[in-house]
Design a protein around this motif. Structure first.
Motif, PDB file in Angstrom:
ATOM      1  N   PRO A 118     -24.914   2.209   5.363  1.00  0.00           N
ATOM      2  CA  PRO A 118     -26.132   1.943   4.926  1.00  0.00           C
ATOM      3  C   PRO A 118     -27.391   1.367   5.941  1.00  0.00           C
ATOM      4  O   PRO A 118     -27.028   1.298   7.040  1.00  0.00           O
ATOM      5  CB  PRO A 118     -25.480   0.346   4.232  1.00  0.00           C
ATOM      6  CG  PRO A 118     -24.398   0.056   4.702  1.00  0.00           C
ATOM      7  CD  PRO A 118     -23.756   1.429   5.602  1.00  0.00           C
ATOM      8  N   LYS A 143     -25.091 -10.339   6.234  1.00  0.00           N
ATOM      9  CA  LYS A 143     -23.973 -10.455   6.901  1.00  0.00           C
ATOM     10  C   LYS A 143     -23.858 -11.242   8.118  1.00  0.00           C
ATOM     11  O   LYS A 143     -25.169 -10.977   8.968  1.00  0.00           O
ATOM     12  CB  LYS A 143     -23.192  -9.078   7.165  1.00  0.00           C
ATOM     13  CG  LYS A 143     -22.992  -8.244   5.965  1.00  0.00           C
ATOM     14  CD  LYS A 143     -22.215  -6.872   6.471  1.00  0.00           C
ATOM     15  CE  LYS A 143     -21.743  -6.159   5.341  1.00  0.00           C
ATOM     16  NZ  LYS A 143     -21.193  -4.904   5.545  1.00  0.00           N
ATOM     17  N   VAL A 153     -20.073 -12.373   4.319  1.00  0.00           N
ATOM     18  CA  VAL A 153     -20.781 -11.392   3.648  1.00  0.00           C
ATOM     19  C   VAL A 153     -21.276 -11.855   2.235  1.00  0.00           C
ATOM     20  O   VAL A 153     -20.521 -12.224   1.730  1.00  0.00           O
ATOM     21  CB  VAL A 153     -19.878 -10.237   3.438  1.00  0.00           C
ATOM     22  CG1 VAL A 153     -20.742  -9.179   2.626  1.00  0.00           C
ATOM     23  CG2 VAL A 153     -19.339  -9.839   4.715  1.00  0.00           C
ATOM     24  N   GLU A 185     -28.541  -5.502   5.013  1.00  0.00           N
ATOM     25  CA  GLU A 185     -27.988  -4.115   4.859  1.00  0.00           C
ATOM     26  C   GLU A 185     -28.364  -3.839   3.227  1.00  0.00           C
ATOM     27  O   GLU A 185     -28.449  -4.492   2.410  1.00  0.00           O
ATOM     28  CB  GLU A 185     -26.418  -4.115   4.827  1.00  0.00           C
ATOM     29  CG  GLU A 185     -25.898  -3.683   6.037  1.00  0.00           C
ATOM     30  CD  GLU A 185     -24.638  -3.487   6.097  1.00  0.00           C
ATOM     31  OE1 GLU A 185     -23.934  -3.933   6.952  1.00  0.00           O
ATOM     32  OE2 GLU A 185     -23.656  -3.226   4.987  1.00  0.00           O
ATOM     33  N   LEU A 188     -24.747  -0.957  -1.249  1.00  0.00           N
ATOM     34  CA  LEU A 188     -24.284   0.222  -1.700  1.00  0.00           C
ATOM     35  C   LEU A 188     -23.438   0.191  -2.901  1.00  0.00           C
ATOM     36  O   LEU A 188     -22.773  -0.960  -3.074  1.00  0.00           O
ATOM     37  CB  LEU A 188     -23.469   0.888  -0.483  1.00  0.00           C
ATOM     38  CG  LEU A 188     -24.081   1.263   0.743  1.00  0.00           C
ATOM     39  CD1 LEU A 188     -23.056   1.801   1.482  1.00  0.00           C
ATOM     40  CD2 LEU A 188     -25.182   2.219   0.493  1.00  0.00           C
ATOM     41  N   GLU A 192     -14.424   1.649  -3.474  1.00  0.00           N
ATOM     42  CA  GLU A 192     -14.470   1.491  -2.103  1.00  0.00           C
ATOM     43  C   GLU A 192     -12.911   1.895  -1.741  1.00  0.00           C
ATOM     44  O   GLU A 192     -12.141   1.761  -2.488  1.00  0.00           O
ATOM     45  CB  GLU A 192     -14.447  -0.143  -2.014  1.00  0.00           C
ATOM     46  CG  GLU A 192     -15.150  -0.628  -0.792  1.00  0.00           C
ATOM     47  CD  GLU A 192     -15.458  -2.187  -0.782  1.00  0.00           C
ATOM     48  OE1 GLU A 192     -15.841  -2.697  -1.729  1.00  0.00           O
ATOM     49  OE2 GLU A 192     -14.833  -2.729   0.245  1.00  0.00           O
ATOM     50  N   MET A 273     -17.511   3.057   1.414  1.00  0.00           N
ATOM     51  CA  MET A 273     -17.895   3.416  -0.129  1.00  0.00           C
ATOM     52  C   MET A 273     -18.368   4.776  -0.295  1.00  0.00           C
ATOM     53  O   MET A 273     -18.893   5.408   0.394  1.00  0.00           O
ATOM     54  CB  MET A 273     -19.255   2.329  -0.170  1.00  0.00           C
ATOM     55  CG  MET A 273     -19.732   2.168  -1.302  1.00  0.00           C
ATOM     56  SD  MET A 273     -18.687   0.724  -2.165  1.00  0.00           S
ATOM     57  CE  MET A 273     -20.047  -0.647  -1.930  1.00  0.00           C
ATOM     58  N   LEU A 282     -18.893   0.974   5.502  1.00  0.00           N
ATOM     59  CA  LEU A 282     -19.235  -0.540   5.150  1.00  0.00           C
ATOM     60  C   LEU A 282     -19.092  -1.433   6.333  1.00  0.00           C
ATOM     61  O   LEU A 282     -19.548  -2.241   6.738  1.00  0.00           O
ATOM     62  CB  LEU A 282     -18.529  -1.251   4.057  1.00  0.00           C
ATOM     63  CG  LEU A 282     -18.860  -0.731   2.640  1.00  0.00           C
ATOM     64  CD1 LEU A 282     -18.145  -1.338   1.640  1.00  0.00           C
ATOM     65  CD2 LEU A 282     -20.345  -0.912   2.333  1.00  0.00           C
ATOM     66  N   GLU A 283     -17.859  -1.067   7.011  1.00  0.00           N
ATOM     67  CA  GLU A 283     -17.303  -1.660   8.370  1.00  0.00           C
ATOM     68  C   GLU A 283     -16.266  -0.924   8.946  1.00  0.00           C
ATOM     69  O   GLU A 283     -15.824  -0.148   8.390  1.00  0.00           O
ATOM     70  CB  GLU A 283     -16.713  -3.193   7.787  1.00  0.00           C
ATOM     71  CG  GLU A 283     -15.748  -3.111   6.859  1.00  0.00           C
ATOM     72  CD  GLU A 283     -14.814  -4.443   6.890  1.00  0.00           C
ATOM     73  OE1 GLU A 283     -15.242  -5.521   7.559  1.00  0.00           O
ATOM     74  OE2 GLU A 283     -13.587  -4.250   6.041  1.00  0.00           O
TER      75      GLU A 283
HETATM   76  P1  AMP Z   1     -17.518  -6.319   5.257  1.00  0.00           P
HETATM   77  O1  AMP Z   1     -16.722  -7.620   5.890  1.00  0.00           O
HETATM   78  O2  AMP Z   1     -18.599  -5.863   5.934  1.00  0.00           O
HETATM   79  O3  AMP Z   1     -16.354  -5.403   4.857  1.00  0.00           O
HETATM   80  O4  AMP Z   1     -17.746  -6.797   3.500  1.00  0.00           O
HETATM   81  C1  AMP Z   1     -16.875  -7.195   2.789  1.00  0.00           C
HETATM   82  C2  AMP Z   1     -17.105  -6.708   1.485  1.00  0.00           C
HETATM   83  O5  AMP Z   1     -18.380  -6.600   0.918  1.00  0.00           O
HETATM   84  C3  AMP Z   1     -16.928  -5.125   1.461  1.00  0.00           C
HETATM   85  O6  AMP Z   1     -15.431  -4.975   1.355  1.00  0.00           O
HETATM   86  C4  AMP Z   1     -17.580  -4.646   0.067  1.00  0.00           C
HETATM   87  O7  AMP Z   1     -16.912  -5.106  -0.855  1.00  0.00           O
HETATM   88  C5  AMP Z   1     -18.803  -5.609   0.267  1.00  0.00           C
HETATM   89  N1  AMP Z   1     -20.071  -5.054   1.025  1.00  0.00           N
HETATM   90  C6  AMP Z   1     -20.125  -4.883   2.161  1.00  0.00           C
HETATM   91  N2  AMP Z   1     -21.286  -4.308   2.599  1.00  0.00           N
HETATM   92  C7  AMP Z   1     -21.824  -3.947   1.554  1.00  0.00           C
HETATM   93  C8  AMP Z   1     -22.872  -3.032   1.206  1.00  0.00           C
HETATM   94  N3  AMP Z   1     -23.828  -2.652   2.075  1.00  0.00           N
HETATM   95  N4  AMP Z   1     -22.989  -2.557  -0.114  1.00  0.00           N
HETATM   96  C9  AMP Z   1     -22.166  -3.080  -1.085  1.00  0.00           C
HETATM   97  N5  AMP Z   1     -21.132  -3.735  -0.686  1.00  0.00           N
HETATM   98  C10 AMP Z   1     -20.960  -4.249   0.516  1.00  0.00           C
END
Ligand code: AMP
Ligand code: GLY
Length: 433
Positions: A118, A143, A153, A185, A188, A192, A273, A282-283
């Motif tokens: 993203p 985040k 998050v 961010e 998105l 997933e 995603m 996303l990570e």
């Molecule tokens: P993360 O710890 O960064 O994986 O974020 C935890 C959850 O938040 C992810 O598994 C996604 O479901 C959601 N998420 C994180 N970043 C995004 C993004 N940029 N757009 C949409 N959903 C996100």
């Protein structure tokens, strides 16, 4: 080989169960383990986060390989310390583990490697973050930069939501130092998927994929948790998608880390995603997932000890890694009140029932006077397998029915593919434009 697994969750019980099937295994310890690992290995009373003590224990026991489960000890440099003590360890060094421990590091690395992710901006100053948000009205994801146990998050549709998330991180410091830097961010949308591959620093194994469930309630309602269930492989997973993700995401990142002089050895986990513009990251995580491990480790064909040794020695090219075609579903049973307050110490009944095509991986359990009792919030993962995902799901839920402890609860929609698809498909009734 004498092996020590570091960690105490269902992921580590699944690792212990899978390593037990290796012909080369002669003895197995888990630090600190749980009531499940106690039955197939020797638990060591040392905290998984104690990066000083673990190398000493490993030396004393004559361990040939340490397998590190969770991210905290990796981020704290456990593998570096084990290396320095001459003890082989499966998992990335502290430098490479930053791919998970710092979101800013991961995003910069992706930019360098040309990996789709993203749009993002990092801020160390609250005023600058807020004025950026004032100029951007579209939904955003806020985040905390550091490790926040999956809680840092925030999905924000409005300016107010985004501004209060930024304030929670930066001035209220609810995540301590982990929120001093905030990443804003692009939001998105799409299905997933968690993708895993072994890496020896240069090469990657074929990837395996799973879906996990982070929210407490059916239909993704309620608070975020450490994971309520998982299934593998996803209904939409195929060789073409696996190839695209390897080419556009996994390989570029592994090559970039090698070029930087901090090669990545271990399991690389990409949270992806599948957007209209293709897969976006996303990570990254620097380890196996939980609760994904409970459904992907049973898919691993071959000897995990050979594969882990090949990762350490840069020999993955000579060690084929295969994933079976079976289907697995994992349902996490939690204590009443989780993820907030809950009581522990309740006896768990029905664990010994011998039901075909099922398996139980313990997390928060302990043995007390010969009985298995609850010892935390996420208690066990009940896994079912089958020729189809529907069969796997039925097997898992059938087994869940036979297990009891006071206040046990679980989601009812794990591995229900239609229900999951409805979660990310745009709502046809929603206004557009
Ligand atoms: P993360 O710890 O960064 O994986 O974020 C935890 C959850 O938040 C992810 O598994 C996604 O479901 C959601 N998420 C994180 N970043 C995004 C993004 N940029 N757009 C949409 N959903 C996100
Ligand atoms: N399944 C999420 C994680 O392991 O971080």
């Amino acid at each position: 080989m004498k092996v020590l697994i570091v960690g105490s969750g269902a992921r580590e019980h699944a690792l212990a169960w899978r390593l037990r099937q290796s012909p080369g295994l002669t003895a197995l310890w888990v630090a600190s383990g749980n009531g499940g690992t106690a039955q197939i290995a020797t638990n060591l009373n040392v905290s998984p986060g104690d990066v000083e003590a673990i190398p000493k224990y490993a030396k004393g026991l004559g361990i040939d390989l340490v397998v590190v489960g969770p991210e905290q000890p990796l981020a704290a440099g456990l593998v570096d310390r084990l290396d320095a003590a001459g003890i082989p360890a499966f998992g990335p060094t502290q430098a490479a583990a930053q791919i998970e421990s710092s979101k800013g590091f991961a995003l910069e690395l992706m930019r360098e490697a040309g990996v789709p992710c993203p749009e993002f901006n990092s801020f160390q100053d609250e005023t600058l973050a807020l004025s950026f948000l004032e100029k951007h009205s579209e939904p955003t994801v806020i985040k905390a930069d550091g490790l926040a146990a999956g809680k840092g998050v925030f999905m924000c549709r409005t300016f107010e939501e985004a501004a209060s998330a930024v304030r929670a991180c930066m001035s209220q410091r609810v995540f301590g130092g982990a929120g001093d830097t905030v990443v804003i961010e692009e939001f998105l949308e799409g299905p997933e998927v968690s993708v895993f591959a072994f890496s020896d620093g240069e090469r990657l194994s074929p990837p395996v994929a799973a879906c996990d469930y982070k929210r407490l309630g059916d239909g993704d309602e309620g608070p975020n948790t450490g994971g309520m269930g998982s299934f593998a492989p996803p209904d939409f997973w195929n060789e073409e998608l696996a190839g695209e993700i390897t080419r556009t995401i996994m390989e570029p990142v592994i090559h970039a880390l090698a070029r930087r002089g901090t090669p990545y050895r271990g399991v690389l986990y990409a949270g992806i995603m599948l957007t209209n513009q293709g897969p976006k990251v996303l990570e990254f995580n620097c380890r196996f997932g939980d609760p994904e491990s409970q459904v992907i480790l049973p898919l691993l064909v071959g000897d995990p000890l050979d594969i882990m040794a090949a990762c350490l020695e840069g020999q993955l090219a000579d060690t084929p890694v295969e994933w079976s075609k079976r289907n697995y579903a994992g349902v996490v049973m939690v204590s009443a009140g989780y993820p907030e307050k809950y009581e522990t110490g309740f006896e768990i009944t029905g664990l010994d029932a011998d039901e075909k095509n099922t398996n139980i991986f313990h997390a928060a359990t302990r043995i007390e006077s010969g009985r298995v009792v609850t010892n935390g919030g996420r208690v066990i993962t009940v896994v079912g397998s089958g020729e189809s995902l529907a069969e796997a799901r039925d097997a898992a839920y059938h087994r869940v029915q036979s297990i009891g402890f006071q206040g046990a609860s679980y989601r009812g929609d794990i591995a229900d593919v239609e229900a999951r698809t409805r979660l990310w498909l745009p709502d046809p009734a929603a206004p557009t434009g």
